[in-house]
Scaffold this motif. Sequence first.
Motif, PDB file in Angstrom:
ATOM      1  N   HIS A 156      11.263  -5.182  -7.110  1.00  0.00           N
ATOM      2  CA  HIS A 156      10.236  -4.196  -7.456  1.00  0.00           C
ATOM      3  C   HIS A 156      10.924  -2.967  -8.054  1.00  0.00           C
ATOM      4  O   HIS A 156      11.987  -2.557  -7.579  1.00  0.00           O
ATOM      5  CB  HIS A 156       9.440  -3.809  -6.216  1.00  0.00           C
ATOM      6  N   PRO A 157      10.350  -2.350  -9.095  1.00  0.00           N
ATOM      7  CA  PRO A 157      10.990  -1.200  -9.745  1.00  0.00           C
ATOM      8  C   PRO A 157      11.337  -0.057  -8.788  1.00  0.00           C
ATOM      9  O   PRO A 157      12.339   0.646  -9.003  1.00  0.00           O
ATOM     10  CB  PRO A 157       9.942  -0.754 -10.776  1.00  0.00           C
ATOM     11  N   LEU A 158      10.556   0.138  -7.731  1.00  0.00           N
ATOM     12  CA  LEU A 158      10.832   1.237  -6.810  1.00  0.00           C
ATOM     13  C   LEU A 158      12.089   1.006  -5.974  1.00  0.00           C
ATOM     14  O   LEU A 158      12.594   1.930  -5.338  1.00  0.00           O
ATOM     15  CB  LEU A 158       9.631   1.467  -5.879  1.00  0.00           C
ATOM     16  N   GLU A 159      12.583  -0.223  -5.969  1.00  0.00           N
ATOM     17  CA  GLU A 159      13.772  -0.543  -5.170  1.00  0.00           C
ATOM     18  C   GLU A 159      15.078  -0.360  -5.938  1.00  0.00           C
ATOM     19  O   GLU A 159      16.151  -0.330  -5.338  1.00  0.00           O
ATOM     20  CB  GLU A 159      13.691  -1.990  -4.662  1.00  0.00           C
ATOM     21  N   ILE A 184      19.223 -10.920 -10.849  1.00  0.00           N
ATOM     22  CA  ILE A 184      18.284  -9.940 -10.324  1.00  0.00           C
ATOM     23  C   ILE A 184      17.463  -9.433 -11.506  1.00  0.00           C
ATOM     24  O   ILE A 184      18.014  -8.985 -12.508  1.00  0.00           O
ATOM     25  CB  ILE A 184      19.014  -8.811  -9.570  1.00  0.00           C
ATOM     26  N   VAL A 185      16.147  -9.564 -11.400  1.00  0.00           N
ATOM     27  CA  VAL A 185      15.240  -9.194 -12.481  1.00  0.00           C
ATOM     28  C   VAL A 185      14.235  -8.191 -11.932  1.00  0.00           C
ATOM     29  O   VAL A 185      13.620  -8.429 -10.882  1.00  0.00           O
ATOM     30  CB  VAL A 185      14.498 -10.438 -13.036  1.00  0.00           C
ATOM     31  N   ASP A 192      12.262  -8.703  -3.678  1.00  0.00           N
ATOM     32  CA  ASP A 192      12.917  -7.534  -3.095  1.00  0.00           C
ATOM     33  C   ASP A 192      11.965  -6.348  -3.197  1.00  0.00           C
ATOM     34  O   ASP A 192      11.850  -5.708  -4.243  1.00  0.00           O
ATOM     35  CB  ASP A 192      14.226  -7.236  -3.835  1.00  0.00           C
ATOM     36  N   ALA A 193      11.279  -6.081  -2.091  1.00  0.00           N
ATOM     37  CA  ALA A 193      10.279  -5.022  -2.065  1.00  0.00           C
ATOM     38  C   ALA A 193       9.885  -4.781  -0.620  1.00  0.00           C
ATOM     39  O   ALA A 193      10.225  -5.566   0.266  1.00  0.00           O
ATOM     40  CB  ALA A 193       9.042  -5.432  -2.880  1.00  0.00           C
ATOM     41  N   ARG A 253       4.377  -4.357   1.702  1.00  0.00           N
ATOM     42  CA  ARG A 253       3.160  -4.024   0.963  1.00  0.00           C
ATOM     43  C   ARG A 253       3.343  -4.283  -0.520  1.00  0.00           C
ATOM     44  O   ARG A 253       2.473  -4.865  -1.182  1.00  0.00           O
ATOM     45  CB  ARG A 253       2.792  -2.554   1.217  1.00  0.00           C
ATOM     46  N   LYS A 254       4.488  -3.873  -1.068  1.00  0.00           N
ATOM     47  CA  LYS A 254       4.735  -4.086  -2.485  1.00  0.00           C
ATOM     48  C   LYS A 254       4.971  -5.564  -2.813  1.00  0.00           C
ATOM     49  O   LYS A 254       4.618  -6.027  -3.897  1.00  0.00           O
ATOM     50  CB  LYS A 254       5.934  -3.249  -2.931  1.00  0.00           C
ATOM     51  N   SER A 255       5.561  -6.312  -1.886  1.00  0.00           N
ATOM     52  CA  SER A 255       5.769  -7.737  -2.153  1.00  0.00           C
ATOM     53  C   SER A 255       4.432  -8.461  -2.227  1.00  0.00           C
ATOM     54  O   SER A 255       4.261  -9.389  -3.032  1.00  0.00           O
ATOM     55  CB  SER A 255       6.673  -8.365  -1.088  1.00  0.00           C
TER      56      SER A 255
END
Length: 202
Positions: free
Chosen positions: A40-43, A63-64, A119-120, A123-125
């Motif tokens: 997730h971009p926030l990670e 990792i994308v 990878d989040a 909630r984000k996953s």
Amino acid sequence: MNAPLVRRPVCALCLRPQATCLCHLVVPTASACELLILQHPLEVHHAKNSARLLHLSVPGSRIVVGEAFDDAALQALLPGPRTTVLLYPPTAYEGHAAPALLEPAQLVHTGTLRLVVLDATWRKSRKMLHLSPGLQRLPRLALNEVPTGRYVIRKAHAPGQLSTLEATCAAMAQLERNTERWQPLLAAFDAFVAGQMNYIQK
């Protein structure tokens, strides 16, 4: 007048400030099972994120970064002929596509497998899964035994919630039927956690 912004030198490999560079903790741990981490971009720049150490330690892993992955993007990321499984609890969510059935025979040969990890935060996953029907349809791998979490620097909202690195090591050990081989990487993770705690307390 605002004070000038001070830019801290960043390590080009682990993408962390030099003061908290984790490259010295990397433990090369080869796996016949291919590993794809969807982050997730926030990670990406989260100081407590464990996926970068995981990625740097598992040769050939990818990792994308993204929140939503359409079918075309997933097709490009998941080329055949490997059997792809998503590391995620088999919980059903209303409006989601049913995951494909995972046959035990598909897990016998780890060299034919690809493990996808989100990878989040939990909630984000769930949001990543909701936005990506192709991920919903992947067969799911659940952990037979959930180890005690070591990730004391981030709050778990329910029992059995692990960091990305811990969950992946447990999944790889389960697939390979080899727990010992992943212990050095878990020890490196312990050192990472300890280092973060020391940095926070300064």
